[in-house]
Design a protein around this motif. Structure first.
Motif, mmCIF file in Angstrom:
data_model
loop_
_atom_site.group_PDB
_atom_site.id
_atom_site.type_symbol
_atom_site.label_atom_id
_atom_site.label_comp_id
_atom_site.label_asym_id
_atom_site.label_seq_id
_atom_site.Cartn_x
_atom_site.Cartn_y
_atom_site.Cartn_z
ATOM 1 N N ALA A 236 0.844 -1.197 0.000
ATOM 2 C CA ALA A 236 0.000 0.000 0.000
ATOM 3 C C ALA A 236 0.877 1.244 0.000
ATOM 4 O O ALA A 236 0.432 2.338 0.343
ATOM 5 C CB ALA A 236 -0.924 -0.004 1.214
ATOM 6 N N ASP A 237 2.117 1.084 -0.395
ATOM 7 C CA ASP A 237 3.138 2.126 -0.408
ATOM 8 C C ASP A 237 2.960 2.989 -1.650
ATOM 9 O O ASP A 237 3.160 2.525 -2.768
ATOM 10 C CB ASP A 237 4.508 1.443 -0.399
ATOM 11 C CG ASP A 237 5.666 2.415 -0.337
ATOM 12 O OD1 ASP A 237 5.437 3.609 -0.070
ATOM 13 O OD2 ASP A 237 6.808 1.965 -0.562
ATOM 14 N N TRP A 238 2.571 4.254 -1.453
ATOM 15 C CA TRP A 238 2.335 5.126 -2.599
ATOM 16 C C TRP A 238 3.470 6.129 -2.772
ATOM 17 O O TRP A 238 4.222 6.410 -1.845
ATOM 18 C CB TRP A 238 0.999 5.856 -2.472
ATOM 19 C CG TRP A 238 0.781 6.661 -1.213
ATOM 20 C CD1 TRP A 238 0.092 6.278 -0.105
ATOM 21 C CD2 TRP A 238 1.263 7.999 -0.936
ATOM 22 N NE1 TRP A 238 0.103 7.278 0.846
ATOM 23 C CE2 TRP A 238 0.813 8.349 0.363
ATOM 24 C CE3 TRP A 238 2.019 8.926 -1.654
ATOM 25 C CZ2 TRP A 238 1.090 9.576 0.954
ATOM 26 C CZ3 TRP A 238 2.306 10.156 -1.062
ATOM 27 C CH2 TRP A 238 1.837 10.470 0.223
ATOM 28 N N ARG A 239 3.560 6.635 -3.999
ATOM 29 C CA ARG A 239 4.426 7.773 -4.297
ATOM 30 C C ARG A 239 3.559 8.841 -4.948
ATOM 31 O O ARG A 239 2.701 8.530 -5.785
ATOM 32 C CB ARG A 239 5.564 7.396 -5.245
ATOM 33 C CG ARG A 239 6.553 6.406 -4.674
ATOM 34 C CD ARG A 239 7.396 6.994 -3.544
ATOM 35 N NE ARG A 239 8.312 5.963 -3.038
ATOM 36 C CZ ARG A 239 8.010 5.094 -2.099
ATOM 37 N NH1 ARG A 239 6.780 5.107 -1.570
ATOM 38 N NH2 ARG A 239 8.885 4.206 -1.689
ATOM 39 N N ALA B 60 -4.557 7.232 -7.735
ATOM 40 C CA ALA B 60 -5.210 8.537 -7.809
ATOM 41 C C ALA B 60 -5.483 9.098 -6.421
ATOM 42 O O ALA B 60 -5.559 10.309 -6.226
ATOM 43 C CB ALA B 60 -6.524 8.438 -8.582
ATOM 44 N N THR B 61 -5.649 8.205 -5.452
ATOM 45 C CA THR B 61 -5.828 8.558 -4.044
ATOM 46 C C THR B 61 -4.894 7.659 -3.241
ATOM 47 O O THR B 61 -4.288 6.744 -3.801
ATOM 48 C CB THR B 61 -7.283 8.325 -3.579
ATOM 49 O OG1 THR B 61 -7.489 6.929 -3.322
ATOM 50 C CG2 THR B 61 -8.297 8.811 -4.632
ATOM 51 N N PRO B 62 -4.804 7.837 -1.922
ATOM 52 C CA PRO B 62 -3.950 6.929 -1.148
ATOM 53 C C PRO B 62 -4.591 5.592 -0.821
ATOM 54 O O PRO B 62 -3.992 4.783 -0.095
ATOM 55 C CB PRO B 62 -3.655 7.721 0.129
ATOM 56 C CG PRO B 62 -4.661 8.792 0.200
ATOM 57 C CD PRO B 62 -5.244 8.997 -1.131
ATOM 58 N N VAL B 63 -5.784 5.320 -1.341
ATOM 59 C CA VAL B 63 -6.488 4.065 -1.052
ATOM 60 C C VAL B 63 -6.293 3.104 -2.221
ATOM 61 O O VAL B 63 -6.792 3.343 -3.320
ATOM 62 C CB VAL B 63 -7.986 4.296 -0.815
ATOM 63 C CG1 VAL B 63 -8.690 2.978 -0.484
ATOM 64 C CG2 VAL B 63 -8.198 5.307 0.304
ATOM 65 N N PRO B 64 -5.574 1.992 -2.021
ATOM 66 C CA PRO B 64 -5.344 1.042 -3.116
ATOM 67 C C PRO B 64 -6.503 0.048 -3.241
ATOM 68 O O PRO B 64 -7.294 -0.136 -2.300
ATOM 69 C CB PRO B 64 -4.069 0.330 -2.686
ATOM 70 C CG PRO B 64 -4.110 0.366 -1.196
ATOM 71 C CD PRO B 64 -4.810 1.648 -0.809
ATOM 72 N N SER C 219 -13.697 -0.736 0.794
ATOM 73 C CA SER C 219 -13.335 0.645 1.125
ATOM 74 C C SER C 219 -12.707 1.383 -0.054
ATOM 75 O O SER C 219 -12.424 2.576 0.042
ATOM 76 C CB SER C 219 -12.365 0.669 2.315
ATOM 77 O OG SER C 219 -12.992 0.208 3.487
ATOM 78 N N TYR C 220 -12.498 0.692 -1.151
ATOM 79 C CA TYR C 220 -11.901 1.287 -2.349
ATOM 80 C C TYR C 220 -13.002 1.741 -3.296
ATOM 81 O O TYR C 220 -13.952 1.005 -3.554
ATOM 82 C CB TYR C 220 -10.991 0.275 -3.039
ATOM 83 C CG TYR C 220 -10.471 0.712 -4.387
ATOM 84 C CD1 TYR C 220 -9.560 1.748 -4.495
ATOM 85 C CD2 TYR C 220 -10.904 0.079 -5.556
ATOM 86 C CE1 TYR C 220 -9.078 2.143 -5.737
ATOM 87 C CE2 TYR C 220 -10.422 0.468 -6.796
ATOM 88 C CZ TYR C 220 -9.516 1.506 -6.884
ATOM 89 O OH TYR C 220 -9.039 1.901 -8.106
ATOM 90 N N GLU C 221 -12.868 2.966 -3.817
ATOM 91 C CA GLU C 221 -13.838 3.512 -4.757
ATOM 92 C C GLU C 221 -13.257 3.467 -6.181
ATOM 93 O O GLU C 221 -12.383 4.274 -6.525
ATOM 94 C CB GLU C 221 -14.189 4.953 -4.382
ATOM 95 C CG GLU C 221 -15.108 5.664 -5.366
ATOM 96 C CD GLU C 221 -16.366 4.879 -5.673
ATOM 97 O OE1 GLU C 221 -16.493 4.414 -6.830
ATOM 98 O OE2 GLU C 221 -17.202 4.718 -4.761
ATOM 99 N N PRO C 222 -13.713 2.536 -7.014
ATOM 100 C CA PRO C 222 -13.095 2.372 -8.338
ATOM 101 C C PRO C 222 -13.318 3.550 -9.281
ATOM 102 O O PRO C 222 -12.583 3.699 -10.255
ATOM 103 C CB PRO C 222 -13.747 1.091 -8.880
ATOM 104 C CG PRO C 222 -15.015 0.956 -8.120
ATOM 105 C CD PRO C 222 -14.755 1.519 -6.762
ATOM 106 N N THR C 223 -14.328 4.389 -9.008
ATOM 107 C CA THR C 223 -14.563 5.539 -9.896
ATOM 108 C C THR C 223 -13.690 6.733 -9.535
ATOM 109 O O THR C 223 -13.652 7.713 -10.287
ATOM 110 C CB THR C 223 -16.037 5.968 -9.837
ATOM 111 O OG1 THR C 223 -16.341 6.503 -8.541
ATOM 112 C CG2 THR C 223 -16.955 4.792 -10.135
ATOM 113 N N ALA C 224 -13.009 6.679 -8.409
ATOM 114 C CA ALA C 224 -12.194 7.809 -7.957
ATOM 115 C C ALA C 224 -10.818 7.739 -8.602
ATOM 116 O O ALA C 224 -9.817 7.380 -7.973
ATOM 117 C CB ALA C 224 -12.087 7.810 -6.441
#
Length: 535
Positions: free
Chosen positions: A270-273, A315-319, A325-330
């Motif tokens: 879940a490590d984002w850049r 696109a957000t910090p939620v993978p 809890s993940y919103e695929p349209t976001a």
């Protein structure tokens, strides 16, 4: 277009040359029941009170709970608690029943007093613990008896079990208040974990199996960690057969895969850049600019080129691994034409050199990145290339963290996150909640963009306080929808963490979702104490 940093390409060529022309040397390799691993992270700092092992990865310590492996969000399993602690009706009191017969590596007995002392030390201002704000929901920790502890919280907090992953230290080790960074635990850890530190120097740490470990003595009897900060040097030592495994950026790891009995492995993280867009900046403080930059970047090209396919666009910090809890349209589609239109409609007009201006303000920003991190460098270069294509000039600065920190509130930074990814709250709250905008709240990395969105705040608050999984999931989906309508960062990618190791006949426990930290305490070795080998 696939993007490769020129330095990275040269480095890969050097590694390939070494592995092709040099026979593996066993001079630094481990024996049959031992491993030698090279890490890019400094050794020492082994003190949970200072935040070490907050995601449960410490080999010398146990928390009250521990993570399990497998795909998706890992389950929380009993550690020093006999079962995962339970809450009262409003999640303000959590009760833990402790395991009996456990001893620390110094021979002292583990009991409730040690749990109380550890958490009180983390929360004590005298410790100046970097982890303190992460535990600010705790109002009081009480030993009901020697085997029972109550955590009494200042507010309802549904994901509290994730705060029980951090290691427990003996009460005697924290009896005297003082700076956590100066505690002897940093160099001489005392825990209940499966391994014991027996020797430490700046570039080498040696661990031995704890034969008295309550979970059973590990079969891997010795672990040696070498501090080798340079990616290319670690790759070369791996190629020469000098070590048994290491963490590497994906393109370097790919160059070694399958060569001389070595294999690449990758764990989903879940490590984002992403690039922060400070609201204090006259450029990135503009909503049209923030939306346009999110549409201008080609995240898939970055995933394919910079990460070699080991990752996913963000696109957000939620993978996606967060399931309901993940919103695929976001998401933000790659649409530079739309980005140009938004900027033009917002008054950002191209000048003779193609760079836009608005009310006399030139569309130019600085993006800082850590000078030792080749992945951040290559992502920053890709971001700059995409931004200039829509009329935004990006100046890149490679700096040490101590030079980046004072400027985070003004200039953009190539950041990473996902330190505690085992719940949506711990994944996103500190990145997006506006409570961290206030001076002195959290660290400079908490909400580094000084982002403020009332809808996002309300959803984050619901998500952390409700005990209903469906309510929590919908809150986080709402948060993501509100965020993409008014972004505060340009999140770019989620990384798969890549490792190279010698092939062996050890039976391992499989992958696990990894946090932002990804040295050799993770990877194939995250559950080293469970490895077995046929007799």
């Amino acid at each position: 277009m696939t993007r490769f940093g020129s330095v990275t390409v040269v480095a890969i060529a050097c590694v390939l040359s070494v592995s092709a022309c040099t026979a593996p040397s066993q001079s630094g390799a481990a024996s049959a029941d031992a491993l030698v691993l090279a890490d890019g992270y400094e050794l020492g700092g082994f003190n949970p009170v200072a935040g070490y092992g907050a995601a449960g990865e410490a080999k010398m310590y146990d928390g009250l709970v521990r993570i399990g492996g497998g795909d998706g969000l890992p389950p929380l399993e009993p550690g020093l608690a006999v079962e995962v602690p339970t809450a009262n009706d409003d999640a303000t009191v959590w009760t833990a029943t402790l395991r009996q017969g456990v001893v620390f590596s110094d021979g002292s007995a583990f009991d409730a007093a040690d749990v109380v002392a550890t958490y009180e030390a983390i929360l004590d201002p005298a410790s100046a613990s970097e982890a303190r704000s992460s535990f600010d929901m705790i109002d009081e920790v009480v030993a009901i008896d020697d085997s029972t502890v109550e955590f009494r919280l200042a507010y309802s907090y549904a994901p509290f079990p994730t705060k029980l992953l951090i290691g427990i230290v003996p009460s005697e080790a924290v009896a005297e208040p003082g700076l956590a960074a100066e505690s002897p635990l940093n160099r001489a850890p005392v825990g209940t974990g499966p391994y014991v530190l027996v020797d430490l120097s700046p570039d080498r740490a040696e661990f031995e199996a704890n034969d008295n470990y309550w979970g059973g003595a590990p079969e891997v009897k010795k672990l040696t960690l070498l501090y080798v900060p340079d990616d290319n040097t670690r790759a070369q030592r791996m190629a020469s057969g000098d070590i048994d495994g290491t963490n590497l950026p994906p393109l370097l790891a790919q160059s070694l895969d399958g060569r001389e009995g070595m294999s690449l492995s990758a764990n989903v993280s879940a490590d984002w850049r992403g690039v922060s867009l400070p609201t204090n900046s006259p450029v990135t403080g503009n909503r049209d600019m923030r939306l346009a930059l999110n549409l201008a970047v080609n995240r898939q090209a970055m995933t394919d080129g910079v990460l070699g396919g080991y990752g996913r666009p963000a696109a957000t910090p939620v993978p996606p691994v967060f399931g309901d809890s993940y919103e695929p349209t976001a998401v933000f589609e790659y649409d530079p034409a739309a980005a140009r239109q938004i900027l033009s409609d917002g008054g950002w007009i191209p000048g003779p050199d193609g760079i836009r201006t608005r009310d006399g303000q030139r569309a130019e920003i600085t993006v800082m990145y850590n000078s030792t991190d080749t992945v951040r460098r290559d992502l920053a270069q890709a971001f700059a290339s995409d931004a200039v294509a829509v009329g935004v000039e990006v100046t890149l600065e490679a700096l040490s963290w101590d030079r980046i920190d004072p400027r985070i509130g003004v200039d953009s930074t190539m950041l990473g996150g996902g330190e505690e990814p085992f719940d949506a709250d711990t994944q996103v709250y500190r990145t997006l909640d506006s409570s961290f905008v206030a001076p002195g709240v959290g660290s400079v990395y908490d909400n580094a963009a000084d982002y403020s969105n009332p809808t996002v705040d309300a959803a984050l608050d619901t998500g952390r306080r409700s005990l209903d999984p469906a309510v929590r999931a919908e809150a986080y989906r709402e948060m993501q929808r509100a965020y993409v309508a008014d972004p505060g960062y340009v999140f770019l990618v989620f990384l798969d963490h890549t490792y190279v190791s010698k092939d062996s006949d050890w039976t391992m426990s499989g992958p696990v979702l990894e946090p932002h930290s990804h040295g050799v305490t993770w990877g194939p070795w995250w559950s080293l104490q469970t490895w077995t080998r046929a007799s």
